[in-house]
Design a protein around this motif. Structure first.
Motif, PDB file in Angstrom:
ATOM      1  N   ASN A 139       0.821  -1.211   0.000  1.00 34.43           N
ATOM      2  CA  ASN A 139       0.000   0.000   0.000  1.00 34.43           C
ATOM      3  C   ASN A 139       0.853   1.259   0.000  1.00 34.43           C
ATOM      4  N   MET A 140       2.046   1.193   0.597  1.00 34.48           N
ATOM      5  CA  MET A 140       2.900   2.381   0.593  1.00 34.48           C
ATOM      6  C   MET A 140       3.418   2.680  -0.811  1.00 34.48           C
ATOM      7  N   PHE A 141       3.776   1.638  -1.544  1.00 38.51           N
ATOM      8  CA  PHE A 141       4.157   1.842  -2.945  1.00 38.51           C
ATOM      9  C   PHE A 141       3.001   2.460  -3.728  1.00 38.51           C
ATOM     10  N   TYR A 142       1.813   1.900  -3.542  1.00 40.45           N
ATOM     11  CA  TYR A 142       0.642   2.341  -4.304  1.00 40.45           C
ATOM     12  C   TYR A 142       0.166   3.725  -3.882  1.00 40.45           C
ATOM     13  N   SER A 143       0.275   4.044  -2.607  1.00 40.41           N
ATOM     14  CA  SER A 143      -0.274   5.301  -2.095  1.00 40.41           C
ATOM     15  C   SER A 143       0.687   6.476  -2.158  1.00 40.41           C
ATOM     16  N   THR A 144       1.983   6.206  -2.340  1.00 38.76           N
ATOM     17  CA  THR A 144       2.958   7.300  -2.356  1.00 38.76           C
ATOM     18  C   THR A 144       3.797   7.348  -3.622  1.00 38.76           C
ATOM     19  N   GLY A 145       3.914   6.219  -4.355  1.00 34.27           N
ATOM     20  CA  GLY A 145       4.715   6.206  -5.573  1.00 34.27           C
ATOM     21  C   GLY A 145       6.210   6.199  -5.339  1.00 34.27           C
ATOM     22  N   ILE A 146       6.654   5.869  -4.125  1.00 31.77           N
ATOM     23  CA  ILE A 146       8.090   5.899  -3.865  1.00 31.77           C
ATOM     24  C   ILE A 146       8.800   4.741  -4.556  1.00 31.77           C
ATOM     25  N   ARG A 147      10.098   4.908  -4.740  1.00 33.29           N
ATOM     26  CA  ARG A 147      10.923   3.882  -5.356  1.00 33.29           C
ATOM     27  C   ARG A 147      11.284   2.805  -4.324  1.00 33.29           C
ATOM     28  N   ARG A 148      11.728   1.668  -4.831  1.00 36.73           N
ATOM     29  CA  ARG A 148      12.114   0.577  -3.933  1.00 36.73           C
ATOM     30  C   ARG A 148      13.229   1.001  -2.983  1.00 36.73           C
ATOM     31  N   GLY A 149      14.260   1.634  -3.512  1.00 35.00           N
ATOM     32  CA  GLY A 149      15.369   2.066  -2.674  1.00 35.00           C
ATOM     33  C   GLY A 149      14.947   3.093  -1.640  1.00 35.00           C
ATOM     34  N   GLU A 150      13.987   3.938  -2.003  1.00 35.77           N
ATOM     35  CA  GLU A 150      13.492   4.946  -1.070  1.00 35.77           C
ATOM     36  C   GLU A 150      12.720   4.293   0.069  1.00 35.77           C
ATOM     37  N   LEU A 151      11.947   3.255  -0.253  1.00 32.85           N
ATOM     38  CA  LEU A 151      11.194   2.551   0.786  1.00 32.85           C
ATOM     39  C   LEU A 151      12.148   1.848   1.753  1.00 32.85           C
ATOM     40  N   ILE A 152      13.167   1.186   1.214  1.00 37.42           N
ATOM     41  CA  ILE A 152      14.129   0.481   2.064  1.00 37.42           C
ATOM     42  C   ILE A 152      14.880   1.461   2.956  1.00 37.42           C
ATOM     43  N   GLY A 153      15.164   2.653   2.423  1.00 37.16           N
ATOM     44  CA  GLY A 153      15.939   3.641   3.163  1.00 37.16           C
ATOM     45  C   GLY A 153      15.153   4.470   4.160  1.00 37.16           C
ATOM     46  N   LEU A 154      13.849   4.276   4.226  1.00 36.36           N
ATOM     47  CA  LEU A 154      13.047   5.052   5.182  1.00 36.36           C
ATOM     48  C   LEU A 154      13.517   4.801   6.608  1.00 36.36           C
ATOM     49  N   GLN A 155      13.741   5.883   7.334  1.00 38.14           N
ATOM     50  CA  GLN A 155      14.026   5.783   8.760  1.00 38.14           C
ATOM     51  C   GLN A 155      12.730   5.971   9.547  1.00 38.14           C
ATOM     52  N   ASP A 156      12.699   5.403  10.736  1.00 43.70           N
ATOM     53  CA  ASP A 156      11.466   5.505  11.525  1.00 43.70           C
ATOM     54  C   ASP A 156      11.101   6.968  11.780  1.00 43.70           C
ATOM     55  N   ALA A 157      12.120   7.800  11.972  1.00 43.17           N
ATOM     56  CA  ALA A 157      11.862   9.220  12.240  1.00 43.17           C
ATOM     57  C   ALA A 157      11.360   9.964  11.014  1.00 43.17           C
ATOM     58  N   ASP A 158      11.504   9.358   9.837  1.00 44.11           N
ATOM     59  CA  ASP A 158      11.057  10.006   8.599  1.00 44.11           C
ATOM     60  C   ASP A 158       9.547   9.939   8.413  1.00 44.11           C
ATOM     61  N   VAL A 159       8.884   9.023   9.127  1.00 46.68           N
ATOM     62  CA  VAL A 159       7.448   8.787   8.936  1.00 46.68           C
ATOM     63  C   VAL A 159       6.683   9.430  10.080  1.00 46.68           C
ATOM     64  N   ASP A 160       5.984  10.522   9.786  1.00 49.74           N
ATOM     65  CA  ASP A 160       5.279  11.324  10.795  1.00 49.74           C
ATOM     66  C   ASP A 160       3.775  11.099  10.667  1.00 49.74           C
ATOM     67  N   ILE A 161       3.199  10.336  11.589  1.00 45.86           N
ATOM     68  CA  ILE A 161       1.768  10.047  11.488  1.00 45.86           C
ATOM     69  C   ILE A 161       0.920  11.255  11.903  1.00 45.86           C
ATOM     70  N   TYR A 162       1.483  12.169  12.675  1.00 45.76           N
ATOM     71  CA  TYR A 162       0.711  13.343  13.103  1.00 45.76           C
ATOM     72  C   TYR A 162       0.551  14.344  11.957  1.00 45.76           C
ATOM     73  N   MET A 163       1.591  14.453  11.133  1.00 48.92           N
ATOM     74  CA  MET A 163       1.524  15.322   9.966  1.00 48.92           C
ATOM     75  C   MET A 163       1.022  14.569   8.734  1.00 48.92           C
ATOM     76  N   SER A 164       0.870  13.246   8.868  1.00 50.82           N
ATOM     77  CA  SER A 164       0.487  12.397   7.735  1.00 50.82           C
ATOM     78  C   SER A 164       1.394  12.665   6.533  1.00 50.82           C
ATOM     79  N   ALA A 165       2.694  12.597   6.786  1.00 52.83           N
ATOM     80  CA  ALA A 165       3.686  12.869   5.744  1.00 52.83           C
ATOM     81  C   ALA A 165       4.962  12.096   6.053  1.00 52.83           C
ATOM     82  N   MET A 166       5.727  11.814   5.004  1.00 54.90           N
ATOM     83  CA  MET A 166       7.012  11.135   5.185  1.00 54.90           C
ATOM     84  C   MET A 166       8.096  11.855   4.398  1.00 54.90           C
ATOM     85  N   LYS A 167       9.288  11.847   4.958  1.00 53.17           N
ATOM     86  CA  LYS A 167      10.443  12.451   4.282  1.00 53.17           C
ATOM     87  C   LYS A 167      11.189  11.342   3.553  1.00 53.17           C
ATOM     88  N   VAL A 168      11.316  11.505   2.243  1.00 54.28           N
ATOM     89  CA  VAL A 168      11.922  10.473   1.398  1.00 54.28           C
ATOM     90  C   VAL A 168      13.225  11.001   0.818  1.00 54.28           C
TER      91      VAL A 168
END
Length: 303
Positions: A139-168
């Motif tokens: 669902n993250m691939f489908y809902s955000t369009g990020i690349r495979r390498g970007e998904l693997i490189g996500l840090q926990d601090a990059d995903v902000d559920i309060y802002m509903s946004a992620m830093k890629v």
């Protein structure tokens, strides 16, 4: 014959493979046959001019040769006449400013919205750690369009559920912010809860394996392929197909092309414009299926 000299040159001095030399030979002999058909005389490189080459290209198009095949044949001629100039056999090459047929790039593969709905709403991923994680990956691939390498490189601090946004972090370490919706936020919360309960470690990396180590590219591809096989007959099934699916869904539902460009992290709008061709192909198919006279004689909708 000058053709045989050229073939020896590319085989023994340029070290071309025997397969490549055979392809060059076939291309040149086909051109010689065309030359004889036009001039009814023995082949002479000095008699070849630009018009003859252009007419040969037209002939190949009319014979149904693909643009890629024609481009290769002209490349063979270019190398041949360049060799003849180098050897002093002809003063200049006739292969100058020759316009070739455009090689059309295949459209990106993507899944239909109903296939994605079936996958995310109708397939049981399971409620253990692996199932929750794998569904979120899809669902993250489908809902955000990020690349495979970007998904693997996500840090926990990059995903902000309060802002509903992620830093890629994308290509060349270029960072962008991608928003996400309520459904993905709920899934992220559920994944973090199961991960923190079942997997030991601090989890600085957002996505992890059962042993707490980060994911690796082949594992992510296997996960995506496994689940796409359940709902799609596409030949190619990969994380990048889900990236294409994201872009297609966004465009079909009214998103502006420039907004999609920013979400995908494209440096040029030209890279994003390929998705307009996808939606136009869908539009043509819808027209042909729905309009009562689209396929009738005298009213066929042309491709």
């Amino acid at each position: 014959m000058c053709i045989e000299s050229f073939l020896r040159y590319i085989r023994y001095e340029k070290n071309f493979s025997s397969h490549t030399v055979l392809s060059y030979r076939n291309d040149l002999l086909q051109f010689v046959d065309y030359y004889f058909t036009c001039k009814s005389e023995r082949f002479s490189p000095k008699s070849v001019d630009r018009d003859l080459v252009r007419n040969w290209i037209v002939y190949l198009v009319e014979k149904g040769r693909t643009p890629r095949s024609i481009s290769r044949k002209v490349s063979t001629l270019r190398s041949f006449f360049k060799f003849l100039v180098k050897e002093g056999i002809i003063p200049f090459t006739p292969i100058q400013n020759i316009q070739l047929p455009k090689i059309s790039k295949p459209l990106p593969a993507f899944l239909k919205e109903e296939e994605m709905d079936l996958l995310l709403d109708g397939i049981d991923f399971g409620d253990n750690f692996r199932g929750v994680r794998d569904k979120l990956i899809i669902n993250m691939f489908y809902s955000t369009g990020i690349r495979r390498g970007e998904l693997i490189g996500l840090q926990d601090a990059d995903v902000d559920i309060y802002m509903s946004a992620m830093k890629v972090t994308g290509k060349r370490n270029k960072q962008r912010i991608i928003p996400f919706g309520k459904e993905l936020r709920i899934q992220i919360e559920g994944y973090r809860s199961v991960r923190d309960r079942d997997v030991k470690g601090e989890h600085k990396t957002f996505f992890v394996k059962e042993d707490g180590q980060p994911l690796y590219p082949e594992l992510v591809s296997r996960i995506v392929t496994r689940y796409l096989n359940m709902v799609s007959t596409l030949t190619k099934k990969s994380p990048h197909v889900l990236r294409h699916t994201f872009a297609s869904a966004m465009l079909n539902n009214g998103a502006e092309l420039n907004s999609i460009k920013e979400l995908l992290g494209h440096s040029s709008l030209a890279s994003t414009e390929v998705y307009t061709h996808i939606t136009f192909e869908e539009l043509k198919q819808s027209y042909k299926q729905a309009h009562p006279r689209a396929e009738k004689k005298g009213g066929r909708y042309e491709n």
